[in-house]
Each structure stands twice: as C-alpha cells, then as structure tokens.
Design a protein around this motif. Structure first.
Motif, PDB file in Angstrom:
ATOM      1  N   ILE A 297       0.832  -1.208   0.000  1.00 27.50           N
ATOM      2  CA  ILE A 297       0.000   0.000   0.000  1.00 27.50           C
ATOM      3  C   ILE A 297       0.868   1.259   0.000  1.00 27.50           C
ATOM      4  CG2 ILE A 297      -1.908   1.222   1.097  1.00 27.50           C
ATOM      5  CD1 ILE A 297      -2.518  -1.377   2.652  1.00 27.50           C
ATOM      6  N   PRO A 298       1.161   1.781  -1.176  1.00 27.73           N
ATOM      7  CA  PRO A 298       1.966   3.008  -1.234  1.00 27.73           C
ATOM      8  C   PRO A 298       1.116   4.196  -0.798  1.00 27.73           C
ATOM      9  CG  PRO A 298       1.704   1.993  -3.419  1.00 27.73           C
ATOM     10  CD  PRO A 298       0.756   1.334  -2.506  1.00 27.73           C
ATOM     11  N   LEU A 299       1.791   5.190  -0.245  1.00 32.10           N
ATOM     12  CA  LEU A 299       1.087   6.396   0.173  1.00 32.10           C
ATOM     13  C   LEU A 299       0.324   7.030  -0.976  1.00 32.10           C
ATOM     14  CD1 LEU A 299       2.301   6.126   2.863  1.00 32.10           C
ATOM     15  CD2 LEU A 299       3.150   8.461   2.741  1.00 32.10           C
ATOM     16  N   LYS A 300       0.904   6.945  -2.153  1.00 29.49           N
ATOM     17  CA  LYS A 300       0.236   7.531  -3.314  1.00 29.49           C
ATOM     18  C   LYS A 300      -1.179   6.994  -3.457  1.00 29.49           C
ATOM     19  CE  LYS A 300       1.038   8.646  -8.155  1.00 29.49           C
ATOM     20  NZ  LYS A 300       0.010   7.994  -8.969  1.00 29.49           N
ATOM     21  N   ARG A 301      -1.310   5.712  -3.284  1.00 26.66           N
ATOM     22  CA  ARG A 301      -2.629   5.111  -3.436  1.00 26.66           C
ATOM     23  C   ARG A 301      -3.590   5.599  -2.358  1.00 26.66           C
ATOM     24  NH1 ARG A 301      -4.331  -1.218  -4.388  1.00 26.66           N
ATOM     25  NH2 ARG A 301      -6.585  -0.849  -4.223  1.00 26.66           N
ATOM     26  N   VAL A 302      -3.100   5.689  -1.155  1.00 23.68           N
ATOM     27  CA  VAL A 302      -3.935   6.160  -0.046  1.00 23.68           C
ATOM     28  C   VAL A 302      -4.430   7.573  -0.323  1.00 23.68           C
ATOM     29  CG1 VAL A 302      -4.003   6.688   2.422  1.00 23.68           C
ATOM     30  CG2 VAL A 302      -2.675   4.731   1.592  1.00 23.68           C
ATOM     31  N   ILE A 303      -3.500   8.404  -0.730  1.00 22.53           N
ATOM     32  CA  ILE A 303      -3.849   9.797  -0.994  1.00 22.53           C
ATOM     33  C   ILE A 303      -4.873   9.904  -2.108  1.00 22.53           C
ATOM     34  CG2 ILE A 303      -2.957  11.981  -1.873  1.00 22.53           C
ATOM     35  CD1 ILE A 303      -0.314  11.301  -0.416  1.00 22.53           C
TER      36      ILE A 303
ATOM     37  N   ALA B 270       5.259  12.284  -7.483  1.00 24.52           N
ATOM     38  CA  ALA B 270       4.516  11.030  -7.537  1.00 24.52           C
ATOM     39  C   ALA B 270       5.424   9.862  -7.168  1.00 24.52           C
ATOM     40  CB  ALA B 270       3.925  10.842  -8.932  1.00 24.52           C
ATOM     41  N   GLU B 271       6.657   9.917  -7.661  1.00 25.53           N
ATOM     42  CA  GLU B 271       7.599   8.847  -7.337  1.00 25.53           C
ATOM     43  C   GLU B 271       7.878   8.773  -5.845  1.00 25.53           C
ATOM     44  OE1 GLU B 271      11.028   9.501  -9.832  1.00 25.53           O
ATOM     45  OE2 GLU B 271       9.767   9.394 -11.629  1.00 25.53           O
ATOM     46  N   THR B 272       8.023   9.932  -5.248  1.00 21.61           N
ATOM     47  CA  THR B 272       8.271   9.962  -3.810  1.00 21.61           C
ATOM     48  C   THR B 272       7.131   9.294  -3.041  1.00 21.61           C
ATOM     49  OG1 THR B 272       9.470  12.040  -4.045  1.00 21.61           O
ATOM     50  CG2 THR B 272       8.715  11.470  -1.831  1.00 21.61           C
ATOM     51  N   PHE B 273       5.919   9.605  -3.444  1.00 20.79           N
ATOM     52  CA  PHE B 273       4.776   9.064  -2.722  1.00 20.79           C
ATOM     53  C   PHE B 273       4.495   7.605  -3.086  1.00 20.79           C
ATOM     54  CE2 PHE B 273       4.132  13.561  -2.035  1.00 20.79           C
ATOM     55  CZ  PHE B 273       3.730  13.583  -0.714  1.00 20.79           C
TER      56      PHE B 273
END
Ligand code: SF4
Ligand code: SF4
Lengths: 131, 131
Positions: A73-79, A119-122
């Motif tokens: 679960i990457p943060l990007k997805r959560v956001i 985006a890569e960071t997240f």
DNA sequence: ACTAAATAGGATTCTTTTAGTCCTATATTT
DNA sequence: AAATATAGGACTAAAAGAATCCTATTTAGT
C-alpha cells in the motif's frame, strides 16, 4: 501550503492501526485510539473501502481490515483514494479545462516533470514504513 | 490537494521572465505578458525582493531584476519566500504548538522523513530548468 | 517644480476548500 | 427485538486562498 489533508492523516493513522493489529477494528476504536472525530473517520474508512485498500464487515462484530499487506500500500494510493484532484497545478489535474492560461503558459511543462518526481516519492513509501 | 498556490505560480512565471530577459522588467510588463492580476503579482514581487532573490528599482524606469543566476535559485527558496508554513503537517511546520496530538501521534516521525524527501525534490530544481 | 511611472505596503472583500457535524438507512450478531 | 456496526447524503462552520482597493513613496524626464 502543501499540507496533507486531515482526511489523509486520519487515513494513514487508521491504516497503521489496522496493519499493527492485523485483524478487524471498528471505526470507533480507531477514532478513540487516535483522538480523531468519529464522523470524519467514518467517511475516510468508506473511501478506503471503495478503493479496495480495506474490506468492511457490517453489523455487530463488524469493522474494517486490510485487504493488502502494508508493503503493498503506497502512500500515493492512499492519498488518491482520499482526495481527488491531487496535483501540483490545475492543468496537471484537469488538463486544458483546468486553466485559462493553458495554451500560453510557459511553466506548465517543467512543472509536469516536478509533479512526476513527487509522484515517485509518494509511490516509494508504503504503510509498512509507518509501523 | 498539493496545489502550488497562485502566488508561487506567479512567482515562477515572473522569475522565468526575468531570467529570460536578464535585465530589468516591471511588474506591469510581467503581468501583461503572463496574464496575471497585476495587484497580486505586485505583492509577489515584493516578497521575492524581501527574500533577496530579486532586486528592485523604484520610480520611472524602475522594475525588478534577478540578484542571482537562475541556476542559483532552487524552487524551494522561491516557495519559502512566498509562503509561510510550507510543510506536510502542522507539527512539521510549528512543532508541538502546531498540533494537540503531537505527543501521542504515531505517524509524525515517518511523515517527517517524507517531508525531507519532498524538500530535496524542491531543492533539486532551479529556475534554470524553467528556461 | 511638476508630472508620470514605478515600487511599497496596509486593509478589505470575495471565493473556494477543508473540516466537522447531523441524521437516516441498512446489515448483522446476540 | 435490541444493540452495534457500516453506508452515505446533507448541511454548517471555519480557514485558507485569491483578488481588489487605496494611499504613500521614489525617481526620471520635462
Ligand atoms: S497552465 Fe500554467 S498557469 Fe495554468 S495551471 Fe498549469 S501551470 Fe498553472
Ligand atoms: S502530530 Fe500527527 S496529527 Fe499532529 S500534525 Fe503531526 S502528523 Fe498530524
């Protein structure tokens, strides 16, 4: 500026909670544990459910549980599950419709690159890193 | 979410403009060239001046000019000159005063790391990359 | 000396976004 | 049937962001 919304903060807390207990937890329990408004958290949980990050069980003994491992679960997805229009600029979020200056704008393209880096960071951080 | 404020967008356009012409340009000229509200841009220029990114000349024939080479102006500096409280979380911006949950919060530290990465991203891009 | 063009900056208003609350419906266990 | 959960719509309140207005000061040119 650049603040994570409360929705996202609450969502991360909730996912962390679920990951730690690796089982079912109710919204009320999470809200109490993290000191966050129950009503608001309830909405957040619903959004996470719709996205497929967590599963939900209704009725007494119900609650929520992760559908994925924390590492998945990457943060990007959560956001993105919790906020629409996640972008550095209006054009980046809604294309030409997003901004009158779209055609003449001279900073649009370079900012697109920056957005990419963000985006890569997240994408590179996951719930597992919150444990 | 995560939108660059208009102040920052306008500031970047202005700095790009100044970098391209490498000389003095008035706020009015920049506003017209980029289709941005003059009054607002005027404030932005004042902030950039205060920060030392640009210099200003008053009176007729006045205007603004870069104080540094474009390579020496990272986006991070521009953003911080134009916005206060640039941070992912309230705690990150204002420490314990920023948030009631500070002591008990379980996501604070990992988010600090994320903020760090963000800062690096914005330090790594300069006005030169807008030209 | 006067005028015009420019920056400097305070104050205010308008708009949008975000946060929080309230209420009702539905599902499920006991 | 009662109690406890999720589901979700509607609304209100608060905060942040964007834009505008107005006045003062500086300076070049006439
Ligand atoms: S087109 Fe330019 S001005 Fe419009 S949103 Fe994109 S970057 Fe900002
Ligand atoms: S302490 Fe936790 S809840 Fe408070 S601002 Fe920081 S991250 Fe958010």
């Amino acid at each position: 500026m650049f603040r994570l919304s409360k929705r996202v903060e609450y969502g991360l807390m909730a996912l962390q909670h679920l990951a730690r207990r690796s089982g079912v937890a109710t919204a009320r329990e999470i809200a109490d544990a993290s000191n966050i408004p129950y009503d608001l958290l309830a909405k957040v949980m619903q959004s996470l459910k719709r996205d497929g990050i967590i599963d939900s069980y209704q009725g007494v003994k119900g609650g929520y549980a992760l559908m994925l491992t924390p590492e998945a679960i990457p943060l990007k997805r959560v956001i993105e599950a919790l906020e629409e229009d996640v972008a550095l600029t209006d054009c980046n979020a809604n294309g030409a419709q997003g901004c009158d200056r779209f055609d003449t704008c001279t900073i649009r393209e370079p900012l697109g690159g920056l957005q990419q880096k963000m985006a890569e960071t997240f994408s590179g951080m996951t719930i597992a890193q919150l444990l």
